[in-house]
Design a protein around this motif. Structure first.
Motif, PDB file in Angstrom:
ATOM      1  N   CYS A 121       0.766  -1.215   0.012  1.00  0.00           N
ATOM      2  CA  CYS A 121       0.054  -0.080  -0.157  1.00  0.00           C
ATOM      3  C   CYS A 121       0.771   1.314   0.089  1.00  0.00           C
ATOM      4  CB  CYS A 121      -0.674   0.039   1.128  1.00  0.00           C
ATOM      5  SG  CYS A 121      -2.159  -1.231   1.072  1.00  0.00           S
ATOM      6  N   LEU A 122       0.147   2.583  -0.360  1.00  0.00           N
ATOM      7  CA  LEU A 122       0.927   3.766  -0.308  1.00  0.00           C
ATOM      8  C   LEU A 122       0.604   4.384   0.915  1.00  0.00           C
ATOM      9  CD1 LEU A 122       0.274   4.949  -4.005  1.00  0.00           C
ATOM     10  CD2 LEU A 122       2.729   3.769  -3.035  1.00  0.00           C
ATOM     11  N   ILE A 123       1.420   4.996   1.669  1.00  0.00           N
ATOM     12  CA  ILE A 123       1.168   5.572   2.823  1.00  0.00           C
ATOM     13  C   ILE A 123       1.061   7.241   2.821  1.00  0.00           C
ATOM     14  CG2 ILE A 123       1.674   5.939   5.198  1.00  0.00           C
ATOM     15  CD1 ILE A 123       0.858   3.143   4.673  1.00  0.00           C
ATOM     16  N   ASN A 124      -0.053   7.733   2.997  1.00  0.00           N
ATOM     17  CA  ASN A 124      -0.305   9.323   2.736  1.00  0.00           C
ATOM     18  C   ASN A 124      -0.254  10.042   4.007  1.00  0.00           C
ATOM     19  OD1 ASN A 124      -0.683  11.648   1.845  1.00  0.00           O
ATOM     20  ND2 ASN A 124      -2.973  11.363   1.484  1.00  0.00           N
ATOM     21  N   HIS A 125       0.720  10.661   4.467  1.00  0.00           N
ATOM     22  CA  HIS A 125       0.582  11.635   5.566  1.00  0.00           C
ATOM     23  C   HIS A 125      -0.328  12.970   5.478  1.00  0.00           C
ATOM     24  CE1 HIS A 125       4.901   9.894   6.547  1.00  0.00           C
ATOM     25  NE2 HIS A 125       4.122   9.094   6.519  1.00  0.00           N
ATOM     26  N   LEU A 156      -5.018   6.049  10.278  1.00  0.00           N
ATOM     27  CA  LEU A 156      -4.824   6.255  11.480  1.00  0.00           C
ATOM     28  C   LEU A 156      -5.260   7.634  11.824  1.00  0.00           C
ATOM     29  CD1 LEU A 156      -2.927   5.463  13.933  1.00  0.00           C
ATOM     30  CD2 LEU A 156      -1.218   7.215  12.931  1.00  0.00           C
ATOM     31  N   HIS A 157      -5.964   7.600  12.999  1.00  0.00           N
ATOM     32  CA  HIS A 157      -6.809   8.747  13.412  1.00  0.00           C
ATOM     33  C   HIS A 157      -6.164   9.643  14.582  1.00  0.00           C
ATOM     34  CE1 HIS A 157      -9.974   7.083  10.626  1.00  0.00           C
ATOM     35  NE2 HIS A 157     -10.316   8.195  10.704  1.00  0.00           N
ATOM     36  N   LEU A 158      -6.455  10.547  14.828  1.00  0.00           N
ATOM     37  CA  LEU A 158      -6.089  11.230  16.076  1.00  0.00           C
ATOM     38  C   LEU A 158      -6.090  10.513  17.238  1.00  0.00           C
ATOM     39  CD1 LEU A 158      -4.532  13.853  17.405  1.00  0.00           C
ATOM     40  CD2 LEU A 158      -6.905  14.766  17.350  1.00  0.00           C
ATOM     41  N   ASN A 159      -7.404   9.996  17.362  1.00  0.00           N
ATOM     42  CA  ASN A 159      -7.493   9.241  18.801  1.00  0.00           C
ATOM     43  C   ASN A 159      -6.662   7.966  18.998  1.00  0.00           C
ATOM     44  OD1 ASN A 159      -9.359  11.171  19.397  1.00  0.00           O
ATOM     45  ND2 ASN A 159     -11.173  10.020  18.848  1.00  0.00           N
ATOM     46  N   VAL A 178      -8.231  12.616  10.304  1.00  0.00           N
ATOM     47  CA  VAL A 178      -7.254  11.486   9.865  1.00  0.00           C
ATOM     48  C   VAL A 178      -5.814  11.927   9.911  1.00  0.00           C
ATOM     49  CG1 VAL A 178      -6.543  10.075   7.950  1.00  0.00           C
ATOM     50  CG2 VAL A 178      -9.095  10.391   8.475  1.00  0.00           C
ATOM     51  N   LEU A 179      -4.850  11.115  10.504  1.00  0.00           N
ATOM     52  CA  LEU A 179      -3.457  11.739  10.352  1.00  0.00           C
ATOM     53  C   LEU A 179      -2.883  10.961   9.174  1.00  0.00           C
ATOM     54  CD1 LEU A 179      -2.722  11.350  14.169  1.00  0.00           C
ATOM     55  CD2 LEU A 179      -3.655  13.411  12.882  1.00  0.00           C
ATOM     56  N   VAL A 180      -2.997   9.722   8.997  1.00  0.00           N
ATOM     57  CA  VAL A 180      -2.478   9.049   8.022  1.00  0.00           C
ATOM     58  C   VAL A 180      -3.519   8.244   7.043  1.00  0.00           C
ATOM     59  CG1 VAL A 180      -0.680   7.171   7.365  1.00  0.00           C
ATOM     60  CG2 VAL A 180      -0.314   8.826   9.262  1.00  0.00           C
ATOM     61  N   SER A 181      -3.342   8.018   6.051  1.00  0.00           N
ATOM     62  CA  SER A 181      -4.510   7.375   5.311  1.00  0.00           C
ATOM     63  C   SER A 181      -3.493   6.249   4.354  1.00  0.00           C
ATOM     64  CB  SER A 181      -5.209   8.048   3.989  1.00  0.00           C
ATOM     65  OG  SER A 181      -4.379   8.785   3.185  1.00  0.00           O
TER      66      SER A 181
END
Length: 209
Positions: A121-125, A156-159, A178-181
């Motif tokens: 997968c590709l990680i998007n900050h 990945l979410h803030l919580n 969302v922090l990271v998708s």
């Protein structure tokens, strides 16, 4: 980080221009119960300091007239095309007053995650910094975010992260941003070639006799 500031006695456009021509940068320190103080800084030292992340996101020790005080960088103006800092603003820090500061996120571990290693997968900050409210003593230089647990299709979410002690996230109305998708790889679609129509046994398409 520490820096040295000097008293600035003159103000105005002409005085600021002469100051810049001499290798100095005009600035101001404000906040707390003291009156705003006009200052000047060595431009070369300031230029190199501005390249460091800590200068933007941590409490600074300012030496001024032989005394040290705590300040935060609040704003600075750059020349439109020259490598020149035209003006800089600092805010005094009160140990008992809550700060609102943007703190950078330092990501690590994504190459070891299942999302990257197994599923390609590709990680998007999506977010590279978050705003926090805290007392000066609790202000972190950065917030470390471990991405080893990322999986395909799960953002990945803030919580999902743990903030440093004494820090509260300010989201301006967004409940759990969302922090990271995690973006699944694009699958290649193979299109079969279209066969040309075969001519019939009687030679269809030939001219009539």
């Amino acid at each position: 980080m520490k820096f040295v500031a000097f008293e600035r006695s003159k103000q105005g456009t002409g005085a600021s221009r002469r100051l810049r021509n001499s290798g100095r940068t005009p600035g101001i320190v404000y906040g707390s119960t003291s009156a705003p103080q006009l200052i000047e800084l060595d431009h070369n030292a300031l230029w190199h300091a501005l390249k460091k992340e800590a200068f933007h996101a941590s409490i600074l020790d300012m030496e001024f007239n032989g005394q040290s005080s705590k300040v935060l960088l609040r704003d600075y103006q750059m020349h439109p095309y020259k490598q020149l800092v035209q003006h800089i603003d600092f805010q005094r820090v009160d140990a008992n007053t809550t700060l609102h500061m943007k703190v950078p996120l330092h990501f690590s571990g994504e190459e070891e995650s299942e999302a990257v290693k197994t599923d390609k997968c590709l990680i998007n900050h999506v977010v590279t910094e978050i705003e926090v409210a805290c007392l000066p003593a609790n202000l972190p230089e950065f917030i470390a975010v471990d991405l080893k647990g990322l999986t395909k299709g799960v953002s990945l979410h803030l919580n999902d992260i743990t903030l440093p002690a004494g820090c509260k996230a300010i989201t301006h109305g967004k409940k759990n941003p969302v922090l990271v998708s995690v973006v699944a790889p694009v699958e290649e679609v193979v299109v079969a070639p279209v066969a040309a129509p075969a001519a019939d046994a009687k030679g269809k398409g030939k001219g009539k006799k």
